[in-house]
Design a protein around this motif. Structure first.
Motif, short mmCIF file in Angstrom:
data_model
loop_
_atom_site.label_atom_id
_atom_site.label_comp_id
_atom_site.label_asym_id
_atom_site.label_seq_id
_atom_site.Cartn_x
_atom_site.Cartn_y
_atom_site.Cartn_z
N PHE A 1 0.42 -1.17 0.69
CA PHE A 1 -0.03 -0.04 0.05
C PHE A 1 0.71 1.56 -0.07
O PHE A 1 1.67 1.50 1.21
CB PHE A 1 -0.84 0.11 0.91
N PRO A 2 0.85 1.98 -0.92
CA PRO A 2 1.86 2.93 -1.30
C PRO A 2 1.06 4.52 -0.82
O PRO A 2 1.79 5.51 -1.78
CB PRO A 2 2.38 3.37 -2.36
N PRO A 3 0.81 4.79 0.27
CA PRO A 3 0.33 6.38 0.33
C PRO A 3 1.08 7.29 0.14
O PRO A 3 2.78 7.41 0.15
CB PRO A 3 -0.54 6.53 1.67
N ASN B 1 0.65 13.29 1.76
CA ASN B 1 0.58 14.30 1.81
C ASN B 1 -1.01 14.76 2.18
O ASN B 1 -1.52 15.46 1.63
CB ASN B 1 0.68 14.85 0.80
N HIS C 1 -8.51 8.54 3.89
CA HIS C 1 -9.83 8.52 3.72
C HIS C 1 -10.88 6.83 3.19
O HIS C 1 -9.58 6.26 2.94
CB HIS C 1 -10.27 9.22 2.81
N GLY D 1 -11.19 6.33 1.26
CA GLY D 1 -11.13 5.17 -0.92
C GLY D 1 -9.56 4.58 -0.62
O GLY D 1 -9.83 3.57 -0.98
N HIS D 2 -8.70 5.26 0.38
CA HIS D 2 -7.88 4.52 0.64
C HIS D 2 -8.21 2.72 0.78
O HIS D 2 -7.18 2.40 1.45
CB HIS D 2 -6.96 5.04 1.94
N SER E 1 -8.24 0.38 -0.95
CA SER E 1 -7.06 0.17 -1.18
C SER E 1 -6.01 -0.57 -0.51
O SER E 1 -5.60 -1.57 -0.40
CB SER E 1 -6.23 1.62 -2.36
N ILE F 1 -1.06 -2.75 -7.54
CA ILE F 1 -2.31 -2.95 -7.93
C ILE F 1 -2.56 -0.89 -7.72
O ILE F 1 -2.48 -0.55 -6.79
CB ILE F 1 -3.29 -3.47 -6.37
N CYS F 2 -3.46 -0.89 -8.42
CA CYS F 2 -3.77 0.61 -8.64
C CYS F 2 -4.50 1.09 -9.22
O CYS F 2 -5.65 0.02 -9.46
CB CYS F 2 -2.19 1.79 -9.26
N THR F 3 -5.02 2.70 -8.26
CA THR F 3 -6.18 2.76 -9.57
C THR F 3 -6.15 3.01 -11.00
O THR F 3 -5.34 3.60 -11.62
CB THR F 3 -7.19 4.37 -9.19
N PHE G 1 -7.52 -1.24 -10.75
CA PHE G 1 -8.85 -1.82 -10.50
C PHE G 1 -9.92 -0.13 -10.22
O PHE G 1 -8.93 0.90 -10.14
CB PHE G 1 -9.15 -1.84 -9.47
N ARG H 1 -11.45 2.88 -8.74
CA ARG H 1 -11.30 3.74 -7.31
C ARG H 1 -12.59 4.27 -6.64
O ARG H 1 -13.89 3.94 -7.38
CB ARG H 1 -10.66 5.45 -7.72
N LEU H 2 -13.56 4.10 -5.25
CA LEU H 2 -14.35 4.20 -5.03
C LEU H 2 -15.06 5.08 -4.73
O LEU H 2 -14.47 6.48 -4.77
CB LEU H 2 -13.96 4.03 -3.13
N MET I 1 -13.47 13.15 -1.67
CA MET I 1 -12.22 11.70 -1.57
C MET I 1 -10.98 12.68 -1.87
O MET I 1 -9.92 11.71 -2.27
CB MET I 1 -12.68 10.48 -1.34
N LYS J 1 -7.35 14.70 -1.28
CA LYS J 1 -6.87 15.34 -0.42
C LYS J 1 -6.41 16.77 -0.77
O LYS J 1 -6.79 16.49 0.29
CB LYS J 1 -5.95 14.36 -0.52
#
Ligand code: ATP
Ligand code: MG
Length: 564
Positions: free
Chosen positions: A32-34, A37, A41, A43-44, A47, A229-231, A259, A261-262, A269, A271
């Protein structure tokens, strides 16, 4: 961790199963690569649940990696909050905590490798010129006049970029791919930029920073990620992801999978915009209970289980869609219904005096803590001559089918007695109802009449002398617009803030059992909803947040759907 039992098929699970079956993958490693910044939320959370969930399901592991290549926007406060939120959701990265900034030396060496193999060059075009040269979706780009610099010159200039000889924006390092590619991401993308800025971890060591596209794939490869896995917005970046890895002697070549995103109704959502809400004080902070941030949701009373359950139920798709926020609320009710003790609380009190109840007498009446879970037992609730009921539970002039209290009408007080209203006392000046006079029937103790007499309404109540004052905060959607992507031209999200999103009730009374609660404890206030103790709450100054009301329109929608 308790597994959810609502497994929805998802195409990423199918890919992983196939990769394990064909032995393309030995052990699943996700990440998981946040970017630190902002706060995470909901949505994250999707993921996080997906990445950690897939790893757990297939006995692999999931890394937490801070994608911190943008020093001007990143802060340690965000790093800390992200770790707290991921742990709170119930996931554990073990010793696999990484920072892209830990790879800066290696990334630099890889950039030098690209220069040496003539796959990268230093470009002196300004950001505006680069944009101009890039071309359009329909027309090809133009080669930069600096594209054919010699390896020696590029090496020298890149070293001097690193040494700090040039101001911001004057030079970049670019991948040398194809200015005519139909994919704009492949038209000699910038992979390093000059930025004289202190980094939250590397301090002043660097004044050039790698871009996301260059950093992300290499970080994945260095960590031997199997499924990146990314959006969906990164789908067009995949050719670049693969190109970079194909040019370099990296340990492996992870597979990028995108995939949808939510998107949630009434929920914003981005940021950047959430930061604006915080900075402009349109909310009380990142953890304002109206925020879609995990810290806000935690404060509101969301449970990790409800969020994980929600993430599983929404599934994983290849196409963007909008999820009804009522599904999220439904998941919370499902969880709290099983675990939240029931209590009585009167939010808008109306005084009731029981004429025929002995003055000075108190009774302790047993009340069930959770009808869904007998093991939670019972408690005693004090009953006496003066009580509070909810203002809306009385009507002087009741419409038909109003089964609550009205002049002459009889109702049941939950776990207590039948009472009948005999008099309505009003303020002489304002005409407002200040008090009801009632009688109680001693034979109905516990809530049933021995003569079989029925009442249609059951009200919650508290004893005036025994109850404890509290503040209760009611929440509604922060925005009035269901789809925040549909803001018309000339307007922005600030125009759609819901003025009714927060309602503070300061004169509430709760039963004495609630005097000693701790922050984040959950309760169901009978007939009112689920409430959570706010972290600011103290003995003597109780504060409750309504997490979600009891009304469940989602269950009805689902029922209709299955019936039709
Ligand atoms: P921004 O790019 O505006 O900073 P971001 O939300 O993409 O925002 P990241 O920190 O890069 O921020 O996100 C971390 C991970 O969470 C990424 O893999 C991203 O794809 C995923 N993610 C972010 N928002 C959502 C969402 N709404 N639904 C599902 N996954 C999301
Ligand atoms: Mg991002």
């Amino acid at each position: 961790m308790e597994e959810t039992n609502n497994k929805v098929p998802n195409f990423i699970r199918t890919i992983i199963e196939e990769d394990l079956r064909t032995k393309k993958t030995e052990r699943v490693i996700t990440r998981f690569p946040p970017e630190p910044n902002g706060y995470l939320h909901i949505g994250h959370a999707k993921s996080i649940c997906l990445n950690f969930g897939m790893a757990a399901e297939f006995n692999g592991r999931c890394h937490l990696r801070f994608d911190d290549t943008n020093p001007t926007k990143e802060e340690d406060e965000y790093v800390q909050s992200i770790m707290e939120d991921v742990r709170w959701l119930g996931f554990d990265w073990g010793r696999h905590l990484y920072y892209a900034s830990d790879y800066f030396d290696q990334l630099y060496d890889y950039a030098v490798h690209l220069i040496k193999t003539e796959k990268a060059y230093v470009c002196d075009l300004s950001p505006d010129e680069i944009r101009e040269y890039r071309g359009t979706l329909t027309g090809p780009g133009k080669n930069s006049p600096f594209r054919d610099r010699s390896v020696e010159e590029n090496l020298d200039l890149f070293a001097r970029m690193r040494a700090g000889e040039f101001p911001n924006g004057t030079r970049t390092l670019r991948a040398r791919i194809d200015m005519a590619s139909p994919n704009l991401n492949m038209r000699d993308p910038v992979i390093y930029r000059i930025l004289h800025a202190k980094h939250h971890r590397t301090g002043a060591k660097w004044c050039i920073y790698p871009t996301y596209d260059f950093t992300h794939c290499i970080s994945d490869a260095l960590e031997e990620i199997t499924h990146s896995i990314c959006t969906l917005e990164f789908e067009d970046h995949r050719p670049l992801y693969d190109w970079v890895l194909d040019q370099l002697p990296v340990p492996c070549h992870p597979q990028q999978i995108e995939f949808a995103r939510l998107n949630l109704t009434y929920t914003m959502m981005s940021k950047r915009r959430l930061l604006a809400l915080v900075q402009e004080k349109l909310v009380s902070g990142w953890d304002d209970p109206r925020m879609p941030t995990l810290s806000g949701m935690r404060r509101r009373g969301y449970t990790p289980k409800a969020i994980r359950d929600f993430s599983e139920r929404i599934g994983v798709a290849k196409r963007d869609s909008m999820v009804d926020v009522q599904l999220l609320e439904y998941c919370l009710r499902e969880d709290l219904n099983k675990v939240a003790p029931r209590r009585m609380a009167v939010l808008r009190p109306l005084r009731v005096v029981l004429h025929n109840y002995p003055e000075g007498q108190t009774e302790e009446l047993p009340a069930i803590n959770n009808p869904e879970d007998p093991s939670m037992g019972t408690r005693n609730v004090p009953f006496s001559r003066v009580l509070y009921i909810e203002q809306e539970d009385f009507r002087e002039d009741p419409p038909k089918k109003f089964f609550r209290l009205a002049p002459g009408q009889e109702v049941r007080l939950r776990y207590a007695y039948f009472i009948r209203c005999v008099d309505v006392i009003k303020d002489k000046k304002s005409g407002e109802i200040t008090e009801l006079h009632c009688t109680y029937d001693p034979a109905t103790r516990g809530g049933d009449a021995p003569d079989g007499r029925k009442v249609r309404g059951t009200l919650h109540w508290v004893s005036a002398d025994h109850s404890v004052p509290a503040q209760v905060r009611l929440y509604d959607h922060l925005f009035t617009l269901p789809d925040l992507a549909e803001i018309p031209e000339g307007k922005d999200f600030r125009d759609y803030l819901n003025p009714q999103s927060l309602q503070v009730l300061s004169d509430c009374y709760v039963e004495p059992q609630l005097a000693d609660v701790s922050p984040y404890e959950h309760f169901q206030f009978e007939r009112q909803g689920y409430f959570n103790v706010d972290p600011s709450s103290k003995k003597g100054a109780l504060v409750f947040n309504r997490s979600v009301s009891l009304k469940d329109t989602w269950a009805k929608i689902e029922k209709q759907n299955t019936e039709s």
